[in-house]
Design an enzyme around this catalytic site. Structure first.
Site, PDB file in Angstrom:
ATOM      1  CG  ASP A   1      -1.631  -1.339   1.358  1.00 51.88           C
ATOM      2  OD1 ASP A   1      -2.497  -1.631   0.518  1.00 51.88           O
ATOM      3  OD2 ASP A   1      -1.298  -2.117   2.268  1.00 51.88           O
TER       4      ASP A   1
ATOM      5  CG  HIS B   1      -3.281  -5.160   3.419  1.00 53.81           C
ATOM      6  ND1 HIS B   1      -2.877  -4.324   2.405  1.00 53.81           N
ATOM      7  CD2 HIS B   1      -3.544  -6.348   2.819  1.00 53.81           C
ATOM      8  CE1 HIS B   1      -2.885  -4.985   1.258  1.00 53.81           C
ATOM      9  NE2 HIS B   1      -3.290  -6.215   1.488  1.00 53.81           N
TER      10      HIS B   1
HETATM   11  P1  NAD Z   1      -1.919 -18.561  -4.188  1.00 46.72           P
HETATM   12  O1  NAD Z   1      -3.243 -19.218  -4.087  1.00 46.72           O
HETATM   13  O2  NAD Z   1      -1.295 -18.394  -5.532  1.00 46.72           O
HETATM   14  O3  NAD Z   1      -0.864 -19.325  -3.276  1.00 46.72           O
HETATM   15  C1  NAD Z   1      -1.131 -19.643  -1.961  1.00 46.72           C
HETATM   16  C2  NAD Z   1      -0.358 -20.913  -1.661  1.00 46.72           C
HETATM   17  O4  NAD Z   1      -0.493 -21.143  -0.263  1.00 46.72           O
HETATM   18  C3  NAD Z   1      -0.910 -22.143  -2.365  1.00 46.72           C
HETATM   19  O5  NAD Z   1       0.152 -22.777  -3.064  1.00 46.72           O
HETATM   20  C4  NAD Z   1      -1.447 -23.022  -1.235  1.00 46.72           C
HETATM   21  O6  NAD Z   1      -1.272 -24.409  -1.486  1.00 46.72           O
HETATM   22  C5  NAD Z   1      -0.584 -22.541  -0.073  1.00 46.72           C
HETATM   23  N1  NAD Z   1      -1.143 -22.783   1.243  1.00 46.72           N
HETATM   24  C6  NAD Z   1      -2.430 -22.690   1.651  1.00 46.72           C
HETATM   25  N2  NAD Z   1      -2.541 -23.014   2.950  1.00 46.72           N
HETATM   26  C7  NAD Z   1      -1.296 -23.297   3.391  1.00 46.72           C
HETATM   27  C8  NAD Z   1      -0.753 -23.714   4.631  1.00 46.72           C
HETATM   28  N3  NAD Z   1      -1.539 -23.924   5.697  1.00 46.72           N
HETATM   29  N4  NAD Z   1       0.580 -23.929   4.714  1.00 46.72           N
HETATM   30  C9  NAD Z   1       1.380 -23.751   3.652  1.00 46.72           C
HETATM   31  N5  NAD Z   1       0.929 -23.371   2.434  1.00 46.72           N
HETATM   32  C10 NAD Z   1      -0.392 -23.143   2.312  1.00 46.72           C
HETATM   33  O7  NAD Z   1      -2.050 -17.144  -3.437  1.00 46.72           O
HETATM   34  P2  NAD Z   1      -1.071 -15.888  -3.540  1.00 46.72           P
HETATM   35  O8  NAD Z   1      -1.493 -15.042  -4.674  1.00 46.72           O
HETATM   36  O9  NAD Z   1       0.334 -16.332  -3.436  1.00 46.72           O
HETATM   37  O10 NAD Z   1      -1.521 -15.107  -2.198  1.00 46.72           O
HETATM   38  C11 NAD Z   1      -1.281 -15.651  -0.937  1.00 46.72           C
HETATM   39  C12 NAD Z   1      -1.918 -14.781   0.155  1.00 46.72           C
HETATM   40  O11 NAD Z   1      -1.301 -13.483   0.155  1.00 46.72           O
HETATM   41  C13 NAD Z   1      -3.412 -14.519  -0.044  1.00 46.72           C
HETATM   42  O12 NAD Z   1      -4.063 -14.587   1.224  1.00 46.72           O
HETATM   43  C14 NAD Z   1      -3.464 -13.099  -0.579  1.00 46.72           C
HETATM   44  O13 NAD Z   1      -4.689 -12.460  -0.336  1.00 46.72           O
HETATM   45  C15 NAD Z   1      -2.330 -12.476   0.206  1.00 46.72           C
HETATM   46  N6  NAD Z   1      -1.772 -11.223  -0.310  1.00 46.72           N
HETATM   47  C16 NAD Z   1      -1.446 -10.255   0.603  1.00 46.72           C
HETATM   48  C17 NAD Z   1      -0.893  -9.059   0.172  1.00 46.72           C
HETATM   49  C18 NAD Z   1      -0.524  -7.998   1.147  1.00 46.72           C
HETATM   50  O14 NAD Z   1      -0.179  -6.877   0.720  1.00 46.72           O
HETATM   51  N7  NAD Z   1      -0.568  -8.217   2.450  1.00 46.72           N
HETATM   52  C19 NAD Z   1      -0.649  -8.859  -1.193  1.00 46.72           C
HETATM   53  C20 NAD Z   1      -0.998  -9.861  -2.093  1.00 46.72           C
HETATM   54  C21 NAD Z   1      -1.562 -11.055  -1.647  1.00 46.72           C
HETATM   55  C1  LMR Z   2      -3.438  -6.660  -2.462  1.00 47.26           C
HETATM   56  O1  LMR Z   2      -3.492  -5.627  -1.790  1.00 47.26           O
HETATM   57  O2  LMR Z   2      -3.177  -6.652  -3.688  1.00 47.26           O
HETATM   58  C2  LMR Z   2      -3.625  -7.992  -1.774  1.00 47.26           C
HETATM   59  O3  LMR Z   2      -3.975  -7.815  -0.431  1.00 47.26           O
HETATM   60  C3  LMR Z   2      -4.560  -8.894  -2.494  1.00 47.26           C
HETATM   61  C4  LMR Z   2      -5.994  -8.433  -2.359  1.00 47.26           C
HETATM   62  O4  LMR Z   2      -6.832  -9.258  -1.998  1.00 47.26           O
HETATM   63  O5  LMR Z   2      -6.270  -7.257  -2.625  1.00 47.26           O
END
Ligand code: NAD
Ligand code: LMR
Length: 333
Positions: free
Chosen positions: A164, A192
């Site tokens: 952000d 967030h």
């Molecule tokens: P994704 O679905 O591509 O990958 C997630 C992976 O986590 C999968 O491979 C799944 O098998 C694995 N997983 C699920 N539960 C698990 C566990 N208990 N232990 C180990 N591995 C596990 O998702 P992504 O795009 O990589 O996003 C992951 C997370 O990050 C989501 O919750 C998303 O919303 C979050 N995210 C946060 C931000 C932020 O700014 N804070 C930004 C982007 C994404």
């Molecule tokens: C983001 O800010 O891009 C991540 O937290 C993914 C989402 O769900 O928006």
């Protein structure tokens, strides 16, 4: 390049996911801990054949990059092995939201993941282990992990609003027609989520308040605010998947800037456990202006002024965090 330094052990959950794929080569390349710091990647996925096969493929690609700093790769679905002696635990593994959802719609499904992981980190991680939570809703998932990790100091836990911060920095630079490097001290308060507060008053452009340089409060409180708050949803709308490259890059920035001392006069946006600063109830994981001391410690910058609009928005985002804490009260033993 070879290095005589002892490798840092970095545990990464969800390592076969989208963010993992964009993140791991950057860590192995030295972008997170420095160009002379070897790393061991301890990659954790769920215990199912498809996820573990995908993880194996990721590890094969990392090998094929022949990164000089990558000392070893561990692949596991067992948190005891994955977090063993880890210096950093990067908690990404969890479900992302889809179109039309808010991040806290994931709370009941994702929240429980962080109890077992918090326990495993406390029991098996290195005595100096630090934790960064990315999986959404990241503030409240971090709260759950922190409560579950008995014996680990609260200061070891953070969640990520760096994406952000970077988004706000880019939007302000574009509006002011300056390079992104001219925008400093970019500040996000709170959750967030869509209630987060991008602070146009304390963020600086060319050393002056962004508010005075932009000179358009209507834009700052309107389009700028909503663009930053809704950027994650806009990316999901456009890609059909949530942000990954920018999220991975933000996590590199987040950890790197918690490890190194923050330059004088600056801060970074980091979600940490509140000590009551700025009226945020003690213990909530909220985004603050944070300075790192380069020795593993950090502090919340005090004394920043907010206008009445920002104060009101801060109260609203904090109220949302408090509500999320109530929803997961059963996981906060
Ligand atoms: P994704 O679905 O591509 O990958 C997630 C992976 O986590 C999968 O491979 C799944 O098998 C694995 N997983 C699920 N539960 C698990 C566990 N208990 N232990 C180990 N591995 C596990 O998702 P992504 O795009 O990589 O996003 C992951 C997370 O990050 C989501 O919750 C998303 O919303 C979050 N995210 C946060 C931000 C932020 O700014 N804070 C930004 C982007 C994404
Ligand atoms: C983001 O800010 O891009 C991540 O937290 C993914 C989402 O769900 O928006």
């Amino acid at each position: 390049m070879s290095s005589s330094k002892t490798p840092i052990r970095v545990a990464v959950t969800g390592a076969a996911g989208q963010i993992g794929y964009a993140l791991l080569p950057r860590i192995a390349n030295g972008d997170m801990f420095g160009s002379d710091q070897p790393v061991i990647l301890q990659l954790i996925e769920i215990p199912n054949d498809k996820a573990m096969a995908a993880l194996k493929g990721v590890a094969m690609e990392l090998e094929d990059c022949a990164f000089p700093l990558l000392s070893d790769i561990v692949l596991t679905s067992d948190p005891k092995i994955g977090f063993k002696d880890a210096h950093w635990a990067l908690l990404i593994g969890s479900k992302p939201r889809g179109p039309g959802m808010e991040r806290n719609d994931l709370i009941r499904e994702n929240g429980p993941i962080f109890t077992g992981q918090g326990r495993a980190i406390a029991e098996h991680g290195h005595s100096s282990v630090r934790v960064a939570v990315v999986g959404n809703p990241c503030n409240t998932n971090c709260l759950i992990a922190m409560h579950s990790a008995k014996g680990l100091p609260r200061e070891r836990f953070s969640a990520m609003t760096r994406l952000d911060q970077n988004r706000a920095q880019a939007q302000l630079a574009a509006r002011a027609k300056v390079p992104t490097t001219s925008v400093t001290n970019t500040l996000i308060w709170g959750n967030h989520s869509a209630t987060q507060v991008p602070d146009y008053k304390n963020t600086r452009i060319g050393g002056k308040s962004a508010e005075s340089v932009i000179g358009d409060l209507k834009w700052l409180q309107g389009e700028f605010f909503s663009t930053v708050q809704q950027r994650g949803a806009a990316i999901i709308q456009a890609r059909g998947l949530s942000s990954a490259a920018s999220a991975a890059s933000a996590l590199i920035d987040h950890v790197r800037d918690l490890v190194r001392p923050t330059p004088a006069g600056e801060w970074r946006s980091v979600c940490v456990s509140s000590d009551g600063s700025y009226g945020v109830p003690e213990g909530l994981i909220s985004s603050f202006p944070v300075r790192a001391d380069g020795k593993g410690g950090w502090s919340i910058v005090q004394g920043l002024d907010l206008d009445s609009f920002l104060k009101q928005r801060l109260q609203a985002t904090v109220a949302e965090l408090a509500k999320e804490r109530e929803v997961v009260a059963n996981l906060l033993s």
